[in-house]
Design a protein around this motif. Sequence first.
Motif, short mmCIF file in Angstrom:
data_model
loop_
_atom_site.label_atom_id
_atom_site.label_comp_id
_atom_site.label_asym_id
_atom_site.label_seq_id
_atom_site.Cartn_x
_atom_site.Cartn_y
_atom_site.Cartn_z
N LYS A 116 3.05 41.98 -19.21
CA LYS A 116 2.16 41.02 -18.56
C LYS A 116 0.75 41.08 -19.13
N GLY A 117 -0.04 40.04 -18.82
CA GLY A 117 -1.40 39.96 -19.31
C GLY A 117 -1.50 39.06 -20.52
N ILE A 118 -2.73 38.68 -20.85
CA ILE A 118 -2.98 37.81 -22.00
C ILE A 118 -3.70 38.59 -23.08
N ASN A 119 -3.13 38.60 -24.28
CA ASN A 119 -3.73 39.29 -25.42
C ASN A 119 -4.02 38.29 -26.52
N VAL A 120 -5.22 38.38 -27.10
CA VAL A 120 -5.65 37.44 -28.13
C VAL A 120 -5.66 38.16 -29.48
N SER A 121 -5.11 37.51 -30.50
CA SER A 121 -5.09 38.08 -31.85
C SER A 121 -6.49 38.47 -32.30
N ARG A 122 -6.60 39.64 -32.93
CA ARG A 122 -7.90 40.09 -33.44
C ARG A 122 -8.42 39.20 -34.56
N GLN A 123 -7.52 38.44 -35.17
CA GLN A 123 -7.93 37.57 -36.28
C GLN A 123 -8.69 36.34 -35.78
N ILE A 124 -8.67 36.09 -34.48
CA ILE A 124 -9.46 34.99 -33.92
C ILE A 124 -10.85 35.55 -33.61
N SER A 126 -13.88 33.73 -33.51
CA SER A 126 -14.80 32.82 -32.84
C SER A 126 -14.67 32.89 -31.32
N ASP A 127 -15.76 33.20 -30.63
CA ASP A 127 -15.75 33.21 -29.16
C ASP A 127 -15.48 31.82 -28.61
N GLU A 128 -15.99 30.81 -29.32
CA GLU A 128 -15.78 29.42 -28.88
C GLU A 128 -14.29 29.06 -28.90
N GLU A 129 -13.58 29.49 -29.97
CA GLU A 129 -12.14 29.22 -30.06
C GLU A 129 -11.38 29.98 -28.98
N LEU A 134 -8.21 29.87 -24.04
CA LEU A 134 -8.04 30.43 -22.70
C LEU A 134 -8.16 29.35 -21.62
N ASP A 135 -9.02 28.35 -21.86
CA ASP A 135 -9.13 27.23 -20.92
C ASP A 135 -7.81 26.46 -20.84
N ALA A 155 -3.05 29.74 -33.48
CA ALA A 155 -3.41 28.87 -32.36
C ALA A 155 -4.69 28.10 -32.64
N ILE A 156 -5.57 28.66 -33.48
CA ILE A 156 -6.84 27.98 -33.76
C ILE A 156 -6.63 26.69 -34.56
N ASN A 157 -5.45 26.55 -35.18
CA ASN A 157 -5.17 25.35 -35.97
C ASN A 157 -4.43 24.28 -35.17
N LEU A 158 -4.17 24.56 -33.90
CA LEU A 158 -3.47 23.59 -33.05
C LEU A 158 -4.47 22.89 -32.13
N ASP A 159 -4.35 21.56 -32.04
CA ASP A 159 -5.24 20.84 -31.12
C ASP A 159 -4.82 21.11 -29.69
#
Length: 345
Positions: A116-124, A126-129, A134-135, A155-159
């Motif tokens: 459980k929980g949400i983990n974001v790739s370290r390769q991302i 940009s805080d904005e991305e 997350l939104d 995920a950063i390449n997906l609209d």
Amino acid sequence: MTDTAIILDEIDGRKAAAFVIAGQLDDFFLTSPDSFGLVPGTICRGVIDQFVKGQGGVFIKLPDGFKGFLRNAKGLRLGEKILIQVTSYPDEGKAIPVTDRIIFKGRGVIITPHAKGINVSRQIKSDEEKLRILDIINETVPEDLNSGMIIRSMAINLDDHTLLEEIKVLIHLSEKVLSDKGTEIELLVQGDNAHALALREWPVFKKSQVFMRGFEENGILDQLVELMDPRVVMGLGSIFIEPTRALVAVDVNTGGDFSPASGLKANLHLARVLPRQLRLRGLGGQITLDLAPMAKKDRKQFELAITKSFKTDPVESTLVGWTPLGHFEIQRKRERVPLRLSLKL
């Protein structure tokens, strides 16, 4: 054709995909023949068949007469039904490696029911991305979702819409599979074929970079023929990559270069090209490097070079290190069927 492209085609009636950079084949997927068993990613309902004493594992009956091997048998009972997922292709004559920690993988996210929980790739970076993604997740994910999620770098390449729809589809699929109440051995989710795998895993950002057909016109078949040869030419020297039943042997020769630095040069060249060669040839398991002669003081330079090369390789590999005889060993996941076994040109 663009500098970076995905070409989707067929070979012998099976779906195949080529990832091409500046005309050179960088990665290749070929849908395996049915005789090779269940493809990685496939989810099945199986039955506990036989415990393996001393190993803590268990054999599992799978669809179509195949047999799987699960390493951790703790708490399981003979004849019990179990949901499993194929993790890799088996060694010849052995059971298919499986796990009971099922995941649902998309281009932008991975649903993880057992973590459980949400983990974001370290390769991302940009805080904005990160906030944008997350939104979207907060909009989409039900509050009572009993699973976790990994945000992949792609995920950063997906609209917003594409990412939203992917999350919805994966959550629906995970809930459907995990609520399964069936009692018979059955295939529940088929692993991706070569086309689906390419569109999920390769970093192409525009539809204009994806082409239907074109292997012959773009020299892909010729490059595949070259990969059937164990010899890789490199200037005056050469590399031989030869699979055996027990391991993949990689031999480095300096050829006609007898200078004191020739061994190190040849070994550093191998470090640069080896991930691509193993990837395209579909080789995994134990990889043993018989390097060209070089001074022990140069080993550190070689280690740094090969670590850097494998860092960006998509196939999970562990650089084990040096043996007492001076060989260098790598352990690599068997994600693909060896090209020499699955391809006839």
